[in-house]
Scaffold this motif. Structure first.
Motif, PDB file in Angstrom:
ATOM      1  N   ARG A  89       0.978  -1.163   0.119  1.00 42.73           N
ATOM      2  CA  ARG A  89       0.111   0.026  -0.022  1.00 42.73           C
ATOM      3  C   ARG A  89       0.963   1.218   0.015  1.00 42.73           C
ATOM      4  O   ARG A  89       1.850   1.277   0.466  1.00 42.73           O
ATOM      5  CB  ARG A  89      -0.984  -0.103   1.336  1.00 42.73           C
ATOM      6  CG  ARG A  89      -1.709  -1.212   1.610  1.00 42.73           C
ATOM      7  CD  ARG A  89      -2.986  -1.298   0.407  1.00 42.73           C
ATOM      8  NE  ARG A  89      -3.566  -2.528   0.454  1.00 42.73           N
ATOM      9  CZ  ARG A  89      -4.680  -2.742   1.510  1.00 42.73           C
ATOM     10  NH1 ARG A  89      -5.014  -1.696   1.980  1.00 42.73           N
ATOM     11  NH2 ARG A  89      -5.317  -3.693   1.430  1.00 42.73           N
ATOM     12  N   GLY A  90       0.239   2.245  -0.567  1.00 36.43           N
ATOM     13  CA  GLY A  90       1.243   3.488  -0.438  1.00 36.43           C
ATOM     14  C   GLY A  90       1.613   4.083  -1.814  1.00 36.43           C
ATOM     15  O   GLY A  90       1.174   3.782  -2.808  1.00 36.43           O
ATOM     16  N   TYR A  91       2.523   4.879  -1.806  1.00 33.07           N
ATOM     17  CA  TYR A  91       3.104   5.956  -3.161  1.00 33.07           C
ATOM     18  C   TYR A  91       4.026   4.953  -3.763  1.00 33.07           C
ATOM     19  O   TYR A  91       5.061   4.530  -3.227  1.00 33.07           O
ATOM     20  CB  TYR A  91       3.473   7.132  -2.591  1.00 33.07           C
ATOM     21  CG  TYR A  91       3.991   7.811  -3.663  1.00 33.07           C
ATOM     22  CD1 TYR A  91       3.232   8.298  -4.748  1.00 33.07           C
ATOM     23  CD2 TYR A  91       5.321   8.135  -3.623  1.00 33.07           C
ATOM     24  CE1 TYR A  91       3.751   9.082  -5.809  1.00 33.07           C
ATOM     25  CE2 TYR A  91       5.918   9.040  -4.972  1.00 33.07           C
ATOM     26  CZ  TYR A  91       5.231   9.494  -5.889  1.00 33.07           C
ATOM     27  OH  TYR A  91       5.753  10.463  -6.753  1.00 33.07           O
ATOM     28  N   THR A  92       4.017   4.765  -5.185  1.00 30.18           N
ATOM     29  CA  THR A  92       5.115   4.387  -5.872  1.00 30.18           C
ATOM     30  C   THR A  92       5.768   5.337  -6.686  1.00 30.18           C
ATOM     31  O   THR A  92       5.037   5.978  -7.587  1.00 30.18           O
ATOM     32  CB  THR A  92       4.461   3.089  -6.830  1.00 30.18           C
ATOM     33  OG1 THR A  92       3.893   2.251  -6.118  1.00 30.18           O
ATOM     34  CG2 THR A  92       5.710   2.312  -7.702  1.00 30.18           C
ATOM     35  N   THR A  99       5.904  -3.806 -15.434  1.00 27.04           N
ATOM     36  CA  THR A  99       4.996  -4.863 -16.114  1.00 27.04           C
ATOM     37  C   THR A  99       5.887  -5.363 -17.056  1.00 27.04           C
ATOM     38  O   THR A  99       6.664  -5.084 -18.066  1.00 27.04           O
ATOM     39  CB  THR A  99       3.728  -4.062 -16.941  1.00 27.04           C
ATOM     40  OG1 THR A  99       3.179  -3.245 -15.696  1.00 27.04           O
ATOM     41  CG2 THR A  99       3.009  -5.089 -17.288  1.00 27.04           C
ATOM     42  N   ALA A 100       5.555  -7.142 -16.989  1.00 26.54           N
ATOM     43  CA  ALA A 100       6.327  -7.973 -18.083  1.00 26.54           C
ATOM     44  C   ALA A 100       7.919  -7.674 -17.925  1.00 26.54           C
ATOM     45  O   ALA A 100       8.700  -7.466 -18.865  1.00 26.54           O
ATOM     46  CB  ALA A 100       5.890  -7.722 -19.420  1.00 26.54           C
ATOM     47  N   HIS A 208      -0.920  -6.076 -20.303  1.00 28.35           N
ATOM     48  CA  HIS A 208      -1.233  -7.222 -19.399  1.00 28.35           C
ATOM     49  C   HIS A 208      -2.599  -7.222 -19.470  1.00 28.35           C
ATOM     50  O   HIS A 208      -3.369  -6.585 -19.990  1.00 28.35           O
ATOM     51  CB  HIS A 208      -0.685  -6.443 -17.940  1.00 28.35           C
ATOM     52  CG  HIS A 208      -1.483  -5.200 -17.563  1.00 28.35           C
ATOM     53  ND1 HIS A 208      -1.520  -3.997 -18.216  1.00 28.35           N
ATOM     54  CD2 HIS A 208      -2.507  -5.083 -16.629  1.00 28.35           C
ATOM     55  CE1 HIS A 208      -2.166  -3.076 -17.737  1.00 28.35           C
ATOM     56  NE2 HIS A 208      -3.052  -3.827 -16.633  1.00 28.35           N
ATOM     57  N   LYS A 209      -3.033  -8.310 -18.673  1.00 21.28           N
ATOM     58  CA  LYS A 209      -4.278  -8.561 -18.495  1.00 21.28           C
ATOM     59  C   LYS A 209      -4.689  -8.323 -16.842  1.00 21.28           C
ATOM     60  O   LYS A 209      -3.396  -8.604 -16.176  1.00 21.28           O
ATOM     61  CB  LYS A 209      -5.039 -10.205 -18.642  1.00 21.28           C
ATOM     62  CG  LYS A 209      -4.718 -10.184 -20.085  1.00 21.28           C
ATOM     63  CD  LYS A 209      -5.116 -11.914 -20.262  1.00 21.28           C
ATOM     64  CE  LYS A 209      -4.866 -12.082 -21.924  1.00 21.28           C
ATOM     65  NZ  LYS A 209      -5.136 -13.441 -22.077  1.00 21.28           N
ATOM     66  N   ASP A 210      -5.923  -8.328 -16.469  1.00 22.50           N
ATOM     67  CA  ASP A 210      -6.005  -7.896 -15.104  1.00 22.50           C
ATOM     68  C   ASP A 210      -6.382  -9.092 -14.133  1.00 22.50           C
ATOM     69  O   ASP A 210      -6.998 -10.023 -15.026  1.00 22.50           O
ATOM     70  CB  ASP A 210      -7.172  -6.758 -14.618  1.00 22.50           C
ATOM     71  CG  ASP A 210      -6.761  -5.467 -15.039  1.00 22.50           C
ATOM     72  OD1 ASP A 210      -5.535  -5.133 -15.265  1.00 22.50           O
ATOM     73  OD2 ASP A 210      -7.720  -4.509 -15.276  1.00 22.50           O
ATOM     74  N   ARG A 327       5.882  -9.311  -8.684  1.00 25.31           N
ATOM     75  CA  ARG A 327       6.485  -9.133  -9.758  1.00 25.31           C
ATOM     76  C   ARG A 327       6.578  -7.676 -10.047  1.00 25.31           C
ATOM     77  O   ARG A 327       7.508  -7.075 -10.504  1.00 25.31           O
ATOM     78  CB  ARG A 327       5.734  -9.777 -11.006  1.00 25.31           C
ATOM     79  CG  ARG A 327       5.769 -11.323 -11.106  1.00 25.31           C
ATOM     80  CD  ARG A 327       5.246 -11.926 -12.293  1.00 25.31           C
ATOM     81  NE  ARG A 327       5.277 -13.363 -12.289  1.00 25.31           N
ATOM     82  CZ  ARG A 327       4.950 -14.048 -13.231  1.00 25.31           C
ATOM     83  NH1 ARG A 327       4.205 -13.622 -14.301  1.00 25.31           N
ATOM     84  NH2 ARG A 327       5.118 -15.427 -13.267  1.00 25.31           N
ATOM     85  N   ALA A 328       5.368  -6.920  -9.716  1.00 27.79           N
ATOM     86  CA  ALA A 328       5.348  -5.574 -10.078  1.00 27.79           C
ATOM     87  C   ALA A 328       5.926  -4.426  -9.367  1.00 27.79           C
ATOM     88  O   ALA A 328       6.265  -3.334  -9.499  1.00 27.79           O
ATOM     89  CB  ALA A 328       3.835  -5.102 -10.028  1.00 27.79           C
TER      90      ALA A 328
END
Length: 344
Positions: A89-92, A99-100, A208-210, A327-328
């Protein structure tokens, strides 16, 4: 008379447009809504949703608080760095999400249901790490109010939409009610794309897919969202004022053995220093939900799910989300969950 499977030459200028309020206008309008919904979910996996009942005042409250958050000094935003949260949770910061395997050129605030931290006990699934408190900016109490209200409001819209969708394909409308309820695991992102990356790459977010049930996206007027259509190419999704872009997640594809489809999508960074704001809401079940296969009249037409050895799908929802988060968000994973990472 055309049926859902008789697809005319598709137009890629816009996604199908679904008016959810037609469900309240009598049996004939509701039947037409379900026919359109069936086609959109089976043939495209994406559509624009209008008539959803979310007011302009509710939308403005969220967007105003969101823009105020991204206008805060960087130090205030970094005080909420998600590296501090074992719950992701929080700021990225811009460029810290992947992604990938490639960096996404955006920054964001990740928010979920406001619940106490649950540290998995020995023998419990590690996905319970995903439950926990959010991080909020002390200077903007209105952001917490608007974001949690948005989660509640869109959760209700998504619940109604899922009921109509299941009924549209001839399944019991309430079949998946037991995996949602008060312990559902919704996820909200407040996202800013700051423009082109300094190295010239244009991956706002990669293809990507969700991995949940449904995603409802509020996008601004800048554009950049692209959906992979039947021709295999990625096509722009022109914004429609007051509409949500809806896509199906992998759980619905799995539940229907591929009859309903989760579709690849991506965001191309806006040019130069143009900012783009978007708010995706992910309608997800309980972390410990086991998604049962759906029984419906068209099941014999289902082609099977898309298989990807690099992206295995699990029976329990929480394992799918945990896989995606590890992964993300590699910095969070390395700091808090090194024991869950696959050795290189």
């Amino acid at each position: 008379m055309t049926t859902h499977s008789e697809t005319a030459t598709p137009s890629y200028d816009q996604l199908p447009i679904i008016d959810l309020s037609a469900a309240d206008r009598g049996p004939q309008d509701r039947a037409q809504l379900r026919t359109q919904l069936h086609s959109a979910a089976h043939d495209v996996g994406f559509f624009q949703l209008v008539g959803h009942g979310v007011t302009q005042a509710e939308t403005d409250a969220l967007l105003t608080a969101m823009r105020a958050f991204f206008a805060l000094p960087e130090a205030d935003r970094l005080a909420l760095d998600n590296v501090r949260s074992p719950h992701f949770r929080g700021y990225t910061r811009t460029g810290d999400e992947r992604t990938a395997g490639a960096r996404d050129w955006r920054d964001q605030l990740d928010i979920g249901a406001e619940r106490p931290a649950r540290v998995p006990a020995p023998g419990e699934p590690p996905y319970w790490w995903l439950q926990g408190p959010n991080q909020w900016p002390t200077a903007l109490p209105e952001l917490r109010t608007a974001a949690l209200a948005w989660i509640d409001k869109l959760g209700a819209v998504a619940n109604r939409l899922l009921h109509e969708l299941l009924a549209a394909i001839g399944a019991p409308a309430d079949f998946y009610d037991p995996v949602f309820g008060t312990r559902a695991h919704p996820h909200l992102k407040l996202v800013r794309y700051p423009g082109s990356a300094d190295d010239g790459t244009d991956q706002g977010v990669g293809a990507h897919k969700d991995y949940g049930f449904l995603t409802l996206l509020l996008q601004d007027t800048v554009g950049g969202l692209q959906v992979q259509r039947e021709d295999g190419l990625f096509h722009d999704v022109p914004p429609i004022e007051g509409a949500f872009v809806v896509n199906l997640g992998e759980l619905l594809e799995v539940a229907t053995n591929g009859y309903l489809i989760a579709t690849n999508h991506r965001v191309v960074s806006p040019p130069g220093a143009t900012e783009r704001f978007s708010v995706p809401f992910f309608y997800n079940p309980r972390l410990d939900a086991k998604v049962e296969p759906l029984s419906f009249p068209h099941a014999s037409e289902a082609p099977g799910i898309t298989t990807d050895p690099a992206n295995p799908l699990y029976a329990e929802y929480g394992y799918n989300e945990l896989k995606g988060k590890l992964r993300a968000h590699p910095l969070v994973a390395q700091r808090h969950h090194a024991d869950l990472l696959t050795p290189a």
